[in-house]
Write a protein that holds these residues in place. Sequence first.
Motif, mmCIF file in Angstrom:
data_model
loop_
_atom_site.group_PDB
_atom_site.id
_atom_site.type_symbol
_atom_site.label_atom_id
_atom_site.label_comp_id
_atom_site.label_asym_id
_atom_site.label_seq_id
_atom_site.Cartn_x
_atom_site.Cartn_y
_atom_site.Cartn_z
ATOM 1 N N PRO A 109 29.385 48.908 24.263
ATOM 2 C CA PRO A 109 30.668 48.796 24.980
ATOM 3 C C PRO A 109 30.695 49.503 26.336
ATOM 4 C CG PRO A 109 31.044 49.292 22.667
ATOM 5 C CD PRO A 109 29.564 49.370 22.901
ATOM 6 N N ASP A 110 30.073 50.667 26.463
ATOM 7 C CA ASP A 110 30.086 51.368 27.747
ATOM 8 C C ASP A 110 29.336 50.586 28.819
ATOM 9 O OD1 ASP A 110 31.603 53.413 26.701
ATOM 10 O OD2 ASP A 110 29.877 54.717 26.294
ATOM 11 N N LEU A 111 28.220 49.994 28.444
ATOM 12 C CA LEU A 111 27.460 49.188 29.404
ATOM 13 C C LEU A 111 28.216 47.912 29.770
ATOM 14 C CD1 LEU A 111 23.844 49.605 27.999
ATOM 15 C CD2 LEU A 111 24.793 50.618 30.070
ATOM 16 N N LEU A 112 28.902 47.335 28.791
ATOM 17 C CA LEU A 112 29.710 46.151 29.094
ATOM 18 C C LEU A 112 30.827 46.499 30.070
ATOM 19 C CD1 LEU A 112 29.989 44.302 25.670
ATOM 20 C CD2 LEU A 112 28.645 43.646 27.672
ATOM 21 N N ASN A 113 31.421 47.672 29.903
ATOM 22 C CA ASN A 113 32.453 48.107 30.854
ATOM 23 C C ASN A 113 31.876 48.204 32.263
ATOM 24 O OD1 ASN A 113 34.372 48.278 28.848
ATOM 25 N ND2 ASN A 113 34.071 50.456 28.506
ATOM 26 N N GLU A 114 30.658 48.718 32.366
ATOM 27 C CA GLU A 114 30.001 48.823 33.676
ATOM 28 C C GLU A 114 29.762 47.438 34.267
ATOM 29 O OE1 GLU A 114 26.042 50.773 35.734
ATOM 30 O OE2 GLU A 114 26.688 51.516 33.792
ATOM 31 N N LEU A 115 29.330 46.511 33.424
ATOM 32 C CA LEU A 115 29.098 45.144 33.899
ATOM 33 C C LEU A 115 30.414 44.515 34.381
ATOM 34 C CD1 LEU A 115 27.270 42.733 34.411
ATOM 35 C CD2 LEU A 115 27.527 42.099 31.993
ATOM 36 N N VAL A 116 31.492 44.743 33.660
ATOM 37 C CA VAL A 116 32.794 44.214 34.083
ATOM 38 C C VAL A 116 33.145 44.748 35.474
ATOM 39 C CG1 VAL A 116 35.283 44.273 33.609
ATOM 40 C CG2 VAL A 116 33.666 43.788 31.760
ATOM 41 N N LEU A 117 32.940 46.033 35.695
ATOM 42 C CA LEU A 117 33.233 46.627 37.008
ATOM 43 C C LEU A 117 32.373 46.006 38.107
ATOM 44 C CD1 LEU A 117 33.545 50.399 36.010
ATOM 45 C CD2 LEU A 117 35.388 48.843 36.669
ATOM 46 N N ILE A 118 31.095 45.818 37.806
ATOM 47 C CA ILE A 118 30.185 45.208 38.787
ATOM 48 C C ILE A 118 30.653 43.788 39.121
ATOM 49 C CG2 ILE A 118 27.830 44.362 39.172
ATOM 50 C CD1 ILE A 118 26.881 46.691 37.313
ATOM 51 N N ILE A 119 30.984 43.030 38.092
ATOM 52 C CA ILE A 119 31.411 41.643 38.295
ATOM 53 C C ILE A 119 32.674 41.597 39.154
ATOM 54 C CG2 ILE A 119 32.379 39.615 37.131
ATOM 55 C CD1 ILE A 119 30.317 40.141 34.867
ATOM 56 N N HIS A 120 33.600 42.507 38.896
ATOM 57 C CA HIS A 120 34.834 42.519 39.688
ATOM 58 C C HIS A 120 34.563 42.882 41.153
ATOM 59 C CE1 HIS A 120 37.772 41.378 36.744
ATOM 60 N NE2 HIS A 120 37.279 42.244 35.882
ATOM 61 N N GLN A 121 33.489 43.596 41.423
ATOM 62 C CA GLN A 121 33.101 43.881 42.811
ATOM 63 C C GLN A 121 32.456 42.664 43.469
ATOM 64 O OE1 GLN A 121 30.507 47.276 42.443
ATOM 65 N NE2 GLN A 121 32.177 48.737 42.756
ATOM 66 N N ILE A 160 32.893 39.276 42.593
ATOM 67 C CA ILE A 160 33.718 38.064 42.644
ATOM 68 C C ILE A 160 34.369 37.805 44.007
ATOM 69 C CG2 ILE A 160 35.847 37.017 41.737
ATOM 70 C CD1 ILE A 160 34.945 37.863 38.954
ATOM 71 N N PRO A 161 34.969 38.796 44.670
ATOM 72 C CA PRO A 161 35.665 38.472 45.930
ATOM 73 C C PRO A 161 34.787 37.870 47.028
ATOM 74 C CG PRO A 161 36.319 40.646 45.143
ATOM 75 C CD PRO A 161 35.192 40.188 44.274
ATOM 76 N N ASP A 216 23.436 44.415 45.536
ATOM 77 C CA ASP A 216 22.861 44.143 46.856
ATOM 78 C C ASP A 216 23.506 42.866 47.418
ATOM 79 O OD1 ASP A 216 21.331 43.427 49.066
ATOM 80 O OD2 ASP A 216 19.411 43.773 48.074
ATOM 81 N N THR A 217 24.200 42.986 48.495
ATOM 82 C CA THR A 217 24.926 41.839 49.060
ATOM 83 C C THR A 217 24.018 40.744 49.604
ATOM 84 O OG1 THR A 217 25.121 42.988 51.178
ATOM 85 C CG2 THR A 217 26.975 43.201 49.633
ATOM 86 N N SER A 218 22.735 41.029 49.761
ATOM 87 C CA SER A 218 21.827 40.006 50.276
ATOM 88 C C SER A 218 21.070 39.268 49.173
ATOM 89 C CB SER A 218 20.819 40.638 51.246
ATOM 90 O OG SER A 218 19.963 41.523 50.558
ATOM 91 N N THR A 219 21.395 39.541 47.923
ATOM 92 C CA THR A 219 20.704 38.914 46.801
ATOM 93 C C THR A 219 21.013 37.421 46.733
ATOM 94 O OG1 THR A 219 20.772 40.972 45.528
ATOM 95 C CG2 THR A 219 20.433 38.963 44.277
ATOM 96 N N SER A 220 20.004 36.629 46.404
ATOM 97 C CA SER A 220 20.189 35.179 46.273
ATOM 98 C C SER A 220 21.069 34.859 45.062
ATOM 99 C CB SER A 220 18.838 34.486 46.118
ATOM 100 O OG SER A 220 18.292 34.749 44.841
ATOM 101 N N VAL A 221 21.653 33.673 45.087
ATOM 102 C CA VAL A 221 22.541 33.239 44.004
ATOM 103 C C VAL A 221 21.817 33.248 42.662
ATOM 104 C CG1 VAL A 221 23.839 31.260 43.101
ATOM 105 C CG2 VAL A 221 24.066 31.913 45.507
#
Length: 181
Positions: free
Chosen positions: A136-148, A150-151, A113-118
């Motif tokens: 490992p599969d859930l960690l892969n999902e977290l990595v993908l989320i984080i990469h979305q 960060i920018p 959610d782009t409106s979530t507080s820090v």
Amino acid sequence: MDLAEIIMEEHSKVQAEMVADLILQRPELLDELMEIIFADKEPLSRRAAWPLRFIYEKDEQLLNSYLPIFIKKLPDIKSVAVQRNLLYILAYSNIPQSYHGELLQCFFEILTDTSTSVASLIYSMDGFYNISKNEPDLLNELVLIIHQIIPVASAGVKSKSMKILRKIERSRSNSYNFLNN
């Protein structure tokens, strides 16, 4: 003086810690505190949520029976302050496995959610990592989320993101080294 009056007397860290100490001395007041928090009455509910963090830090076991309630109510919380305090507790608590799926879904929705507080982003990221660190599969999902995230993230969220990514990378390296020895 009832608990709501004590909470509304003053809005400060000292007051929140005092309310937490009162609850720790009289745990029977915890149900009343929860009713106030989930009543969604501003500013009372927001102020009532702050002592939860201090209660957790001083006696996390006291809140264990409320963890399922926090998880169930989290998606409907409107107050950023209430959400933040619940997320703090949920991120660092030992959550029963039967609630992992539901809580991961909440963390995912908050993280995307782009409106979530820090603070809510950071606690959701920590919570997601803590539940999934051995999956490992859930960690892969977290990595993908984080990469979305960060920018468009703030400096604090970027910093937390990089720390989580390093933890994931270290755990993968340790697993790889363990398997190859």
